[in-house]
Write a protein that holds these residues in place. Structure first.
Motif, mmCIF file in Angstrom:
data_model
loop_
_atom_site.group_PDB
_atom_site.id
_atom_site.type_symbol
_atom_site.label_atom_id
_atom_site.label_comp_id
_atom_site.label_asym_id
_atom_site.label_seq_id
_atom_site.Cartn_x
_atom_site.Cartn_y
_atom_site.Cartn_z
ATOM 1 N N ARG A 35 0.825 -1.225 0.000
ATOM 2 C CA ARG A 35 0.000 0.000 0.000
ATOM 3 C C ARG A 35 0.851 1.263 0.000
ATOM 4 O O ARG A 35 0.560 2.225 -0.710
ATOM 5 C CB ARG A 35 -0.948 0.003 1.198
ATOM 6 N N GLU A 36 1.898 1.264 0.800
ATOM 7 C CA GLU A 36 2.786 2.432 0.852
ATOM 8 C C GLU A 36 3.476 2.647 -0.485
ATOM 9 O O GLU A 36 3.581 3.770 -0.969
ATOM 10 C CB GLU A 36 3.827 2.248 1.967
ATOM 11 N N VAL A 37 3.943 1.572 -1.088
ATOM 12 C CA VAL A 37 4.621 1.676 -2.379
ATOM 13 C C VAL A 37 3.651 2.177 -3.452
ATOM 14 O O VAL A 37 3.985 3.054 -4.245
ATOM 15 C CB VAL A 37 5.246 0.319 -2.771
ATOM 16 N N ALA A 38 2.433 1.640 -3.459
ATOM 17 C CA ALA A 38 1.432 2.086 -4.433
ATOM 18 C C ALA A 38 1.143 3.574 -4.277
ATOM 19 O O ALA A 38 1.083 4.317 -5.267
ATOM 20 C CB ALA A 38 0.146 1.268 -4.276
ATOM 21 N N SER A 39 0.998 4.012 -3.042
ATOM 22 C CA SER A 39 0.733 5.418 -2.774
ATOM 23 C C SER A 39 1.864 6.299 -3.301
ATOM 24 O O SER A 39 1.625 7.308 -3.971
ATOM 25 C CB SER A 39 0.553 5.623 -1.268
ATOM 26 N N ARG A 40 3.076 5.903 -3.022
ATOM 27 C CA ARG A 40 4.225 6.695 -3.462
ATOM 28 C C ARG A 40 4.400 6.665 -4.975
ATOM 29 O O ARG A 40 4.898 7.620 -5.564
ATOM 30 C CB ARG A 40 5.505 6.179 -2.810
ATOM 31 N N ALA A 41 4.035 5.549 -5.588
ATOM 32 C CA ALA A 41 4.177 5.414 -7.049
ATOM 33 C C ALA A 41 3.026 6.082 -7.785
ATOM 34 O O ALA A 41 3.065 6.211 -9.009
ATOM 35 C CB ALA A 41 4.258 3.936 -7.430
ATOM 36 N N GLY A 42 1.985 6.477 -7.048
ATOM 37 C CA GLY A 42 0.834 7.116 -7.684
ATOM 38 C C GLY A 42 0.008 6.145 -8.497
ATOM 39 O O GLY A 42 -0.504 6.490 -9.564
ATOM 40 N N CYS A 43 -0.130 4.925 -7.991
ATOM 41 C CA CYS A 43 -0.919 3.923 -8.702
ATOM 42 C C CYS A 43 -1.724 3.107 -7.694
ATOM 43 O O CYS A 43 -1.605 3.299 -6.485
ATOM 44 C CB CYS A 43 -0.014 3.009 -9.538
ATOM 45 N N SER A 44 -2.519 2.204 -8.186
ATOM 46 C CA SER A 44 -3.340 1.376 -7.311
ATOM 47 C C SER A 44 -2.540 0.181 -6.783
ATOM 48 O O SER A 44 -1.515 -0.198 -7.353
ATOM 49 C CB SER A 44 -4.567 0.859 -8.069
ATOM 50 N N VAL A 45 -3.039 -0.402 -5.707
ATOM 51 C CA VAL A 45 -2.450 -1.624 -5.169
ATOM 52 C C VAL A 45 -2.472 -2.712 -6.249
ATOM 53 O O VAL A 45 -1.508 -3.464 -6.430
ATOM 54 C CB VAL A 45 -3.190 -2.078 -3.894
ATOM 55 N N GLY A 46 -3.563 -2.766 -6.997
ATOM 56 C CA GLY A 46 -3.684 -3.743 -8.076
ATOM 57 C C GLY A 46 -2.601 -3.583 -9.130
ATOM 58 O O GLY A 46 -2.112 -4.577 -9.684
ATOM 59 N N SER A 47 -2.211 -2.349 -9.411
ATOM 60 C CA SER A 47 -1.140 -2.105 -10.379
ATOM 61 C C SER A 47 0.189 -2.651 -9.874
ATOM 62 O O SER A 47 0.991 -3.176 -10.656
ATOM 63 C CB SER A 47 -0.996 -0.612 -10.661
ATOM 64 N N VAL A 48 0.425 -2.542 -8.566
ATOM 65 C CA VAL A 48 1.656 -3.104 -8.003
ATOM 66 C C VAL A 48 1.649 -4.612 -8.203
ATOM 67 O O VAL A 48 2.633 -5.202 -8.668
ATOM 68 C CB VAL A 48 1.812 -2.752 -6.508
#
Length: 195
Positions: A35-48
């Motif tokens: 979740r933290e990585v998705a937030s920082r990357a500006g994408c959804s958890v699903g995209s990660v």
């Protein structure tokens, strides 16, 4: 259109990996959460999850990138040094300097464990081999009589000794040793390992 989608997908993967690496550098391996990585990357958890099947795969990708950066630093620092003993000393010092400059990413290399029976991806294993080959190349010049198996063992011994010194130094256990003294002691250990 497929080319554009591929480009966007590659860009998303790059942003996710960059975000995960930043989180690890800033806060350590435990902070690398999807979740933290998705937030920082500006994408959804699903995209990660589209690019990395789980947290372990993401951390391995970050660690492979860290290994590549260390190898690049070592290669650049030792370029043009003909004397193999001097080259090994430079490799050891550069390894210490890299670990001190990006301690959390460096620690992430050794803190992450895959679940039982899960194999490390081949590309990550190759990054380890590429890094160790810098040591092996210098050792092969210093001890031309070593066979391949002996050289592999000696390479791991040298890396283990240097890694141990770096670990202790970064934990603050070398009380009262200044950076230059620590570099000098690393030179001493390299000389003894190679004599």
């Amino acid at each position: 259109m497929p080319g554009l989608q591929k480009t966007k997908s590659e860009e998303t993967r790059r942003r996710v990996l960059e975000a995960a690496a930043t989180v690890m550098t800033e806060n350590g391996i435990d902070a690398v959460q999807i979740r933290e990585v998705a937030s920082r990357a500006g994408c959804s958890v699903g995209s990660v999850y589209k690019h990395f099947s789980d947290r372990d795969e993401l951390i391995i990708a970050v660690n492979s990138r860290t290994l590549s950066k260390i190898r690049t630093a070592l290669t650049e620092a030792s370029a043009g040094i003909c004397d193999p003993l001097t080259r090994l000393k430079v490799l050891a010092r550069t390894y210490l300097d890299y670990a001190a400059a990006d301690t959390n990413a460096w620690r992430g290399l050794f803190a992450h464990q895959l679940p039982d029976r899960r194999e490390m991806p081949e590309e990550h294993q190759l990054e380890n081999i590429r890094l160790l080959s810098l040591i092996a190349d210098a050792l092969a010049e210093l001890a031309p009589g070593l066979d391949e198996a002996g050289l592999a063992v000696r390479t791991r011994t040298c890396f283990g000794a240097m890694h141990g010194l770096v670990s202790i130094a970064l934990e603050g256990r070398f009380v009262a040793l200044e950076d230059e003294q620590l570099h000098s002691e690393m030179d001493f250990v390299v000389e003894r390992l190679c004599s």
